[in-house]
Design an enzyme around this catalytic site. Structure first.
Site, PDB file in Angstrom:
ATOM      1  N   GLU A 287       0.834  -1.205   0.000  1.00 10.71           N
ATOM      2  CA  GLU A 287       0.000   0.000   0.000  1.00 10.71           C
ATOM      3  C   GLU A 287       0.871   1.259   0.000  1.00 10.71           C
ATOM      4  O   GLU A 287       1.871   1.333   0.731  1.00 10.71           O
ATOM      5  CB  GLU A 287      -0.884  -0.010   1.258  1.00 10.71           C
ATOM      6  CG  GLU A 287      -1.744   1.228   1.450  1.00 10.71           C
ATOM      7  CD  GLU A 287      -2.413   1.248   2.816  1.00 10.71           C
ATOM      8  OE1 GLU A 287      -3.352   2.028   2.999  1.00 10.71           O
ATOM      9  OE2 GLU A 287      -1.983   0.480   3.709  1.00 10.71           O
ATOM     10  N   LYS A 356      -9.625   2.527  -2.799  1.00 11.26           N
ATOM     11  CA  LYS A 356     -10.081   1.990  -1.518  1.00 11.26           C
ATOM     12  C   LYS A 356     -11.454   2.549  -1.168  1.00 11.26           C
ATOM     13  O   LYS A 356     -11.697   3.759  -1.265  1.00 11.26           O
ATOM     14  CB  LYS A 356      -9.073   2.344  -0.422  1.00 11.26           C
ATOM     15  CG  LYS A 356      -9.404   1.758   0.945  1.00 11.26           C
ATOM     16  CD  LYS A 356      -8.311   2.109   1.959  1.00 11.26           C
ATOM     17  CE  LYS A 356      -8.611   1.502   3.327  1.00 11.26           C
ATOM     18  NZ  LYS A 356      -7.573   1.840   4.314  1.00 11.26           N
ATOM     19  N   CYS A 407      -5.389  -2.332   2.758  1.00 11.59           N
ATOM     20  CA  CYS A 407      -5.269  -2.239   4.215  1.00 11.59           C
ATOM     21  C   CYS A 407      -6.415  -2.973   4.900  1.00 11.59           C
ATOM     22  O   CYS A 407      -6.661  -4.136   4.640  1.00 11.59           O
ATOM     23  CB  CYS A 407      -5.179  -0.769   4.643  1.00 11.59           C
ATOM     24  SG  CYS A 407      -4.739  -0.538   6.383  1.00 11.59           S
TER      25      CYS A 407
END
Length: 531
Positions: A287, A356, A407
């Site tokens: 990430e 995301k 994440c």
């Protein structure tokens, strides 16, 4: 009638818990909660659940009013979550001069908020116990129902935080873990708390060892079924796909320093091009591995030099897959920011991207920003990130379609795969756990990913800046991993997905809800009748 027991010493201990009052009672509840935490990653001391939950039953048995039920549940939860979530505070130390005032909220405030959920749950349990005179196995079952209702509520309300669910303690016990392929992690938590609370029946008005034994036999049956499910399921590899997962181990304090950015990027490129690069098809970075903005527009002249630099490391016929922040503009012409994944091929082409969707409150955006003092910023962002559209299949050159997860998106059961259209072959999780150093947090995060793989029946590939990076197959087996705090590459094949789609993958949380309702009906049918 006073409580009796099969074992007199156990009756003495239970008696002390039932009759405890005041701060002593709350302290014992907090201690029991802390013992339950030790069953979770990284320790997985599961037998302690058979101490913690009978203790909670006995403490609540000594309560005669809702206020006491609430404080017992609150104390148990605080004792449970402080040692389980202490690592969140570690993120603040990357810039403690700016975020020192958030330490009490992260260390004690979050556990207290989560404790409110359990407090409400124990109030409901206490009301039912007194209203219907629950005893024996139905008393333990009532606590299991309340516990999992609380887990489900905190996993969904206010964006949700389903971290450290009790079922995660079973991650190293793969035969039992297979249960999540049918009933999900919430269902496994329900059966775990039920089995662990049943020994409370050893001390009761009508003591019996049979419920406790039945709970253990039930878990043994689950393990037997899980072993049968895994037998002969070697799961081969996807042909012609070879992954290189790069774990650079860049400290968070250096990750965004202007003078360190280019060196960090060169480090990733050098590691990616190390010996064996010519034998891999896909290079995977963590990430936000690229410390500069990227765009999904390959022809963007502002990023052309950067993409040319990056795509020199993309293997022929494959891709470099990396995390990076994306800068865009909204309809009003204002800049907006995304935490994104990009797949780049040789020649500087961005062939796929993903934004995301499930952002971290206070980390990537500030909830209720209008009510907070001016100038307060999220811990991991200079400005609030915008959310992407949610799970979807991403097509990658030279590999089956993947469902990206950035994440902590991976922590949400039933929300990691698109439910319409093409079913992805694998889960791809990019993360940066450098915020949390050498704490329990990264171990817990990695264990959670194993459960998602079993629930969905697909392999999971994880690239983490400081670790733990690895590949987990559709049965929860770790095919390979890089330890926390190490720097290196993991060259590994992509496992095949399970031959059949798990029941949980098809129906999601409807399955554990049915189990919960069935147990509730069982309690209603077998509760003591007025005489």
């Amino acid at each position: 009638m006073t409580d009796q027991a099969v074992f007199p010493r156990l009756a003495s201990l239970a008696g002390r818990l039932v009759t405890a009052r005041g701060w002593k009672r709350l302290g014992l509840a907090a201690l029991a909660g802390a013992l339950a935490t030790l069953s979770l990653p990284p320790l997985h001391a599961l037998p302690l659940l058979w101490v913690a939950f009978p203790a909670l039953v006995w403490l609540l048995r000594g309560s005669d009013r809702p206020k006491t039920d609430f404080t017992i549940g609150l104390a148990f939860a605080i004792g449970h979550h402080v040692p389980g979530l202490y690592w969140i505070s570690a993120a603040l130390f990357t810039d403690i001069g700016r975020f020192w005032f958030m330490l009490p909220a992260s260390l004690l405030g979050l556990p207290a908020v989560l404790g409110l959920f359990l407090g409400v749950g124990t109030v409901a349990y206490g009301w039912a116990r007194r209203r219907w005179g629950l005893t024996g196995w139905v008393e333990a079952a009532g606590l299991a129902l309340a516990w999992v209702a609380v887990e489900y509520a905190r996993g969904h309300m206010f964006t949700g935080f389903p971290w450290n669910l009790i079922g995660y303690g079973w991650v190293p016990v793969l035969p039992v873990l297979q249960t999540v392929s049918v009933i999900g992690i919430y269902g496994l938590s329900l059966l775990t708390v039920l089995a662990a609370a049943l020994p409370a029946t050893l001390v009761a008005t009508k003591p019996s060892w049979r419920p406790a034994l039945a709970g253990l036999l039930g878990l043994a049956l689950l393990a037997g079924w899980g072993g049968w499910r895994m037998a002969g399921q070697g799961l081969g590899d996807v042909p012609d796909v070879r992954l290189r997962i790069v774990q650079p181990n860049i400290p968070q304090a250096l990750k965004w320093k202007e003078e360190a950015k280019i060196n960090n990027l060169r480090r990733l490129i050098d590691m990616s091009g190390a010996e064996g690069w010519d034998r891999v098809t896909h290079v995977i970075w963590p990430e936000t591995a690229v410390p500069y903005f990227l765009s999904s527009d390959s022809d963007n002249p502002d990023q052309a030099p950067l993409t040319r630099l990056l795509t020199q490391i993309a293997p022929p016929g494959g891709a470099l897959i990396t995390g990076a922040n994306r800068l865009a503009t909204n309809e009003a012409g204002d800049y907006i920011y995304f935490n994104s994944l990009f797949a780049l091929t040789q020649g500087g082409t961005v062939v796929a991207s993903f934004d995301k969707a499930h952002l971290v409150p206070f980390g990537e955006y500030l909830p209720l920003r209008g009510l907070l003092p001016k100038g307060v910023k999220a811990v991991a962002a200079a400005a609030d990130f915008s959310a992407g559209p949610g799970p979807r299949a991403v097509s990658l050159p030279g590999a089956p379609a993947a469902s990206p997860l950035i994440c902590y998106e991976v922590i949400f059961p039933g929300a990691v795969m698109p439910r319409e259209g093409e079913r992805p072959h694998w889960l791809l999780n990019l993360t940066n756990d450098a915020w949390y150093g050498q704490t329990a947090g990264p171990h817990q995060h990695f264990a959670i990913t194993a459960v998602r793989a079993v629930e969905e029946g697909v392999p999971l590939v994880r690239a983490a800046n400081t670790g733990i990076s690895g590949v987990i197959d559709a049965y929860g087996r770790v095919r390979g991993a890089l330890p926390l705090g190490d720097s290196g590459n993991l060259d590994i094949s992509l496992p095949q997905r399970a031959e059949t789609v798990p029941l949980y993958a098809d129906y999601g949380d409807a399955v554990p809800v049915v189990i919960w309702l069935a147990l509730l009906l069982g309690i209603a049918a077998f509760r003591p009748r007025p005489t």
